[in-house]
Design an enzyme around this catalytic site. Structure first.
Site, PDB file in Angstrom:
ATOM      1  N   ASP A 332      64.021 -66.331 -60.026  1.00 12.34           N
ATOM      2  CA  ASP A 332      64.646 -66.217 -58.716  1.00 12.34           C
ATOM      3  C   ASP A 332      66.050 -66.801 -58.881  1.00 12.34           C
ATOM      4  OD1 ASP A 332      64.875 -66.003 -55.822  1.00 12.34           O
ATOM      5  OD2 ASP A 332      64.723 -68.182 -55.829  1.00 12.34           O
ATOM      6  N   ASP A 525      61.385 -71.284 -56.490  1.00 12.55           N
ATOM      7  CA  ASP A 525      61.269 -72.561 -55.771  1.00 12.55           C
ATOM      8  C   ASP A 525      60.987 -72.418 -54.283  1.00 12.55           C
ATOM      9  OD1 ASP A 525      63.811 -71.519 -55.122  1.00 12.55           O
ATOM     10  OD2 ASP A 525      64.533 -73.526 -54.607  1.00 12.55           O
ATOM     11  N   ASP A 529      58.743 -67.268 -52.671  1.00 15.62           N
ATOM     12  CA  ASP A 529      58.427 -67.020 -54.084  1.00 15.62           C
ATOM     13  C   ASP A 529      56.938 -67.174 -54.380  1.00 15.62           C
ATOM     14  OD1 ASP A 529      61.091 -66.562 -54.779  1.00 15.62           O
ATOM     15  OD2 ASP A 529      61.479 -68.692 -55.091  1.00 15.62           O
TER      16      ASP A 529
END
Length: 630
Positions: A332, A525, A529
């Protein structure tokens, strides 16, 4: 060293001294003068029982409980057989050296467990709550959210919270593996399990103990050993079938060859039986699966311990195994590769003044907890009259719809403008772009820039060095911002303007492209996610700043959010898997060789002791190398 281990050392020494005395007697011939031989057997029985009474007890207990075939049973039958054919000293030696191997195993497991249980010391024993000017020590479990607690110098932080008074340096080594303390001042978040430095802090708690960082870590550590790697599961299944097979094989070896030979006229059955019983006992000692059953899980346990010492929690040996096989890693962007510290870099109004556009955006984002919203409010820098804002609605993956002073306002990405069919000017700036529409008319653009995390570029390079073949970045951000970060970090593949559901689909697609034995990891995080972390072969979450949902869904947790540690964990995992495979090949090769020699009469009980205890000790010592993972 535990009390039990000290007692075992005493038993080993006493039995060893007595065995040496008996063997000296055998070589000097005085034992031959002891008549009848039953008396010599009784003398040998003393050191045998001193060293082996617990093995006999375990074997008898397991037989009573219906669990017949295990290493205790094999040792009991083999040594009873040795006594039966008159090899008294060898029976004592087999039991003695088996217990030496068990001692090494116990010591090694203790060392391995200690490397992880050191982390258990982070559990705070009490919290200081101030009542009427007097500090009272209470159980952290009894402290409610919002309570002000006092943390004295040198004390462990009992609960997560925000500093409301004082300043100090916080030692986070137990959680993150970092030796450099961090400064904590008023307004800073502080997590449980750290040690306060020289200053006194007053902290307002933000979580109950059960939801705190330290409680989550302890739960992860306690559950780590329950999730076994494929290799471990194979060894467990192997031992389940292997032990009964070799026991039946020993019985066949003891009775079938002398029967066949006696029928062939090679001698009487009774005369041949003693030699073949001895071979069968040797066969049983050799076949004991201790080296495999102990060294394989011990190797993984050591690897998990080595990872914990650098501030990385691996939730099970199955995930450590998957990390070793990883060849694709997906990131990410925001908060993982970039700092997530957004700052407004451009304000581009169409028909409003810049200050008016910024005020409109700040009011529109007034209720949002997203970092981009916070950066807009920070840029505006004035108190917000939120009573002017009504009917705010968040449109997932697009932006916000609200009313300010009764006027309709839309704030979001290009997809939002396109879905509303509002004509707008697309920005090519490298950053996160927020388009603003007032009364369904384009009002302007605000650009928010994020900076790459320190060490992120180094982390990507390290991953290539340890054999990760492909690096991918997924983000909901615009193409220009995503490609700018990907180019700076040297990422192989980038996908942008993704909704949370799109990230899952993209990971599914990447998983479908993977080779059968390869593994894919996802690093994230945020709350959004969590679904992707769950879907990937290995989910890696940020433990310091990551959301609870992400940490819960992940398989590996970086306690200090340092992505450079991923490459270190890959090295530890691959070293662990290599050591485990070495143990399996070595143990099986030696056992098969000595089994064949034992069955054909070329290997005696001493060779059997090496094939069992010697191989076990060598495999255990090899497994302990994982504890030195750096």
């Amino acid at each position: 060293m535990t009390k039990k281990q000290k007692q075992m050392i005493v038993r080993i020494v006493v039995a060893f001294v007595m065995l040496v005395a008996i063997m000296i007697g055998e070589h000097t011939g005085w034992s031959d003068r002891i008549q009848p031989h039953v008396l010599l057997a009784l003398i040998c029985l003393i050191p045998y029982l001193i060293i082996g009474y617990d093995i006999l007890y375990k074997a008898a207990r397991n037989i009573r409980n219906g669990q017949v075939f295990d290493e205790n049973f094999l040792m009991m039958i083999a040594t009873f057989g040795a006594f039966g054919v008159g090899e008294y000293s060898e029976a004592v030696a087999v039991m003695l050296f088996y217990q030496v191997g068990e001692f090494f195993q116990s010591y090694a497991v203790g060392k391995s467990r200690q490397s992880i249980s050191d982390m258990m010391d982070i559990c705070p024993e009490y919290a200081n709550v101030e009542e009427d000017g007097v500090l009272t020590q209470v159980d952290p479990d009894d402290v409610e959210v919002g309570t002000i607690i006092v943390i004295k110098p040198g004390e462990r932080v009992p609960l997560d919270g925000v500093v409301v008074e004082g300043e100090s340096m916080i030692d986070t080594a137990a959680l993150t593996g970092e030796s450099v303390p961090r400064r904590a001042a008023v307004g800073d978040d502080i997590i449980s399990g750290c040690v306060n430095g020289s200053g006194t802090l007053k902290v307002r708690t933000t979580k109950e103990f059960d939801d705190s960082t330290v409680a989550r870590i302890l739960e992860l550590v306690e559950n780590a050993s329950s999730k076994k790697a494929q290799v471990e599961n194979f060894i467990t299944r192997f031992a389940k079938y292997y032990t009964p097979v070799v026991t039946i094989g020993a019985v066949i070896l003891a009775f079938v060859p002398p029967l066949v030979l006696s029928l062939a006229g090679a001698g009487s059955f009774g005369a041949l039986l003693g030699d073949w019983l001895y071979r069968a006992c040797t066969f049983l000692v050799i076949s004991c699966p201790c080296a495999l059953v102990i060294s394989v899980p011990l190797g993984f346990f050591g690897g998990i311990g080595a990872a914990s010492r650098i501030g990385v929690l691996v939730k099970g040996s199955n995930y450590l195994e998957a990390v070793a096989q990883m060849d694709t890693i997906v990131f990410d962007k925001t908060g993982t590769l970039t700092k997530g510290e957004f700052k407004v870099s451009e304000v581009l109004p169409v028909h409003l003044a810049p200050e008016q556009l910024l005020e409109l955006a700040a009011l529109g984002e007034g209720y949002s907890t997203h970092p981009i919203a916070a950066s807009i409010r920070d840029a505006y820098g004035k108190p917000l009259a939120m009573e002017r804002v009504t009917d705010t609605e968040e449109i997932s993956g697009h932006g916000i719809h609200t009313f300010i002073d009764g006027k309709e306002v839309h704030l979001g990405n290009a997809k939002l403008m396109e879905s509303l069919q509002i004509p707008f000017t697309k920005s090519d700036s490298a950053g996160t772009v927020v388009y603003i529409a007032l009364e369904r008319e384009f009002a302007g653009t605000i650009v928010i820039a994020d900076s790459v995390k320190e060490g992120a570029k180094e982390a990507l390079a390290d991953m290539k060095h340890v054999g990760v073949k492909k690096t991918v970045m997924l983000t909901g951000d615009r193409r220009e911002a995503a490609e700018s970060v990907a180019k700076e970090l040297g990422i192989d593949e980038v996908h942008y303007e993704l909704l949370p559901a799109d990230k899952v689909s993209k990971v599914e697609q990447l998983l479908a492209e993977e080779l059968p034995k390869a593994r894919l990891a996802f690093v994230g995080d945020g709350i959004n996610d969590a679904p992707v972390l769950t879907r990937a072969d290995v989910g890696i979450a940020m433990g310091s700043m990551g959301s609870d949902a992400a940490i819960e869904a992940a398989d590996v947790v970086l306690m200090d959010d340092d992505v450079r540690k991923i490459a270190k964990v890959v090295r530890i995992a691959r070293k662990t898997l290599s050591i485990v495979k070495q143990n399996i090949v070595f143990a099986l090769a030696v056992k098969v060789l000595v089994l064949i020699l034992g069955a054909t009469g070329y290997a005696n009980m001493w060779a059997a002791v090496f094939a069992d205890v010697g191989v076990s000790v060598l495999a255990i010592l090899n497994s302990m190398r994982t504890l030195r993972g750096k």
